[in-house]
Design an enzyme around this catalytic site. Structure first.
Site, mmCIF file in Angstrom:
data_model
loop_
_atom_site.group_PDB
_atom_site.id
_atom_site.type_symbol
_atom_site.label_atom_id
_atom_site.label_comp_id
_atom_site.label_asym_id
_atom_site.label_seq_id
_atom_site.Cartn_x
_atom_site.Cartn_y
_atom_site.Cartn_z
ATOM 1 N N MET A 30 0.725 -1.122 0.081
ATOM 2 C CA MET A 30 0.027 0.029 -0.044
ATOM 3 C C MET A 30 0.891 1.234 0.041
ATOM 4 O O MET A 30 0.496 2.469 0.250
ATOM 5 C CB MET A 30 -0.956 0.013 1.120
ATOM 6 C CG MET A 30 -2.003 -1.290 0.997
ATOM 7 S SD MET A 30 -3.384 -0.964 2.081
ATOM 8 C CE MET A 30 -2.946 -0.746 3.707
ATOM 9 N N HIS A 37 9.412 -3.383 3.260
ATOM 10 C CA HIS A 37 8.891 -3.725 1.959
ATOM 11 C C HIS A 37 10.024 -3.989 0.939
ATOM 12 O O HIS A 37 10.056 -4.947 0.021
ATOM 13 C CB HIS A 37 8.370 -2.462 1.190
ATOM 14 C CG HIS A 37 7.006 -1.970 1.994
ATOM 15 N ND1 HIS A 37 6.922 -0.938 2.824
ATOM 16 C CD2 HIS A 37 5.834 -2.674 2.182
ATOM 17 C CE1 HIS A 37 5.808 -0.722 3.344
ATOM 18 N NE2 HIS A 37 4.996 -1.896 2.832
ATOM 19 N N GLY A 147 5.011 -9.743 4.317
ATOM 20 C CA GLY A 147 5.735 -9.565 5.569
ATOM 21 C C GLY A 147 4.979 -10.518 6.659
ATOM 22 O O GLY A 147 3.882 -10.339 6.620
HETATM 23 O O1 PAF Z 1 -0.186 -5.749 3.779
HETATM 24 C C1 PAF Z 1 -0.517 -4.731 2.833
HETATM 25 O O2 PAF Z 1 0.142 -3.779 2.734
HETATM 26 C C2 PAF Z 1 -1.952 -4.787 2.398
HETATM 27 O O3 PAF Z 1 -2.866 -5.493 3.227
HETATM 28 C C3 PAF Z 1 -1.675 -5.665 0.964
HETATM 29 C C4 PAF Z 1 -1.501 -7.187 1.316
HETATM 30 C C5 PAF Z 1 -0.939 -5.026 0.038
HETATM 31 C C6 PAF Z 1 -3.359 -5.695 0.211
HETATM 32 O O4 PAF Z 1 -3.725 -4.413 0.338
#
Ligand code: PAF
Length: 281
Positions: A30, A37, A147
């Site tokens: 997101m 990330h 994660g």
């Molecule tokens: O963990 C996240 O950032 C969100 O829940 C995901 C898996 C990208 C789904 O929107």
């Protein structure tokens, strides 16, 4: 790095990669990216030929409108970080690309969603399942990386993958932590200085609770310790602290403690809700 906002264009590009026999890795996010990330991107680069990352703040997984509005958005900075990390493709769709019409699907993940964030954030995992199944449908990855900080989400996505027979290898990657132990999260940047300092109690408390359990304290005693520690400062509001079976997430008690166990916490520091977890075996 190629940046694409159109799902048909992305699907065509993926088809081309596939025709060349490339293994596709996918990192859905997101945005508001941090080292956690980037560690997923690194893992994907290690195990696949092409890494595709998506940035989409999914409205259907926010049960609280204010939380959705508050969620940090910084696509230019994110794109720069991904490019530097060697990500191949960035998918940056608008809401209309993902949800041309309302997604009314309701998933049933059984007991996995009837506890912890499943009860604290009603509808949250259904929204996660909606968006992940749509993104998997567009990207059709061989492997997807998530994660372990969002441990319950990881189990739900594995279950979704089985339920819908999506045939994606879902890979969980370890939590990355700041130097004081706080689990990396996009939400950390929303903390004031005072809250950020206070947040470092969370990982320490989780470790201390683990020690108490190893020293033979009962689960209710350990839970009481955590709740007392956080109760002593009004900056914290404990949502839950549970010790669960690491596979089923069934809460453990003194009669039922077979299998690997994990402790999971959600706590508000000021207005910001943080989660963390720690394996207990
Ligand atoms: O963990 C996240 O950032 C969100 O829940 C995901 C898996 C990208 C789904 O929107």
């Amino acid at each position: 790095m190629v940046i694409i906002d159109n799902k048909t264009e992305l699907s065509h590009l993926v088809d081309q990669y596939r025709q060349k026999g490339k293994i596709i890795g996918f990192v859905p996010t997101m945005g508001a990216l941090h080292e956690g990330h980037l560690s997923l991107v690194k893992k994907s680069k290690e195990l696949t030929d092409i890494t595709i990352c998506s940035i989409f703040v999914n409205p259907t997984q926010f049960n609280d409108k204010a939380d959705l509005e508050l969620y940090p958005r910084m696509p230019e900075k994110d794109a720069y970080m991904l490019e530097k990390e060697g990500c191949g493709v960035l998918f940056l769709p608008e809401v209309s690309q993902i949800y041309p019409e309302e997604d009314k699907r309701v998933f049933d993940f059984g007991n996995l969603e009837r506890i912890l964030d499943g009860t604290s954030r009603p509808g949250h995992f259904n929204g996660v399942a909606q968006v992940v199944s749509i993104l998997f449908g567009i990207v059709k990855p061989d492997k997807a990386f998530f994660g372990e900080k969002d441990y319950q989400q990881l189990l739900i996505i594995k279950e979704l993958n089985n339920l819908l027979q999506l045939k994606v290898e879902v890979i969980g990657c370890p939590i990355l932590r700041e130097s004081d132990g706080l689990a990396m999260s996009s939400r950390n940047m929303l903390l004031s200085d005072e809250e950020r300092k206070a947040a470092s109690l969370i990982p320490n408390l989780m470790q201390e609770a683990k020690r108490l359990k190893q020293q033979g304290k009962t689960i209710p005693e350990v839970k009481q310790f955590v709740s007392q520690q956080l109760g002593s400062n009004p900056i914290y509001k404990l949502d839950y602290y549970e010790i669960c079976n690491a596979t089923t997430l069934s809460p453990l008690n003194s009669l039922n403690n077979s299998g690997k166990s994990i402790s999971l916490i959600a706590v508000f520091v000021g207005k910001i809700r943080l989660i963390d977890n720690l394996a207990l075996d």
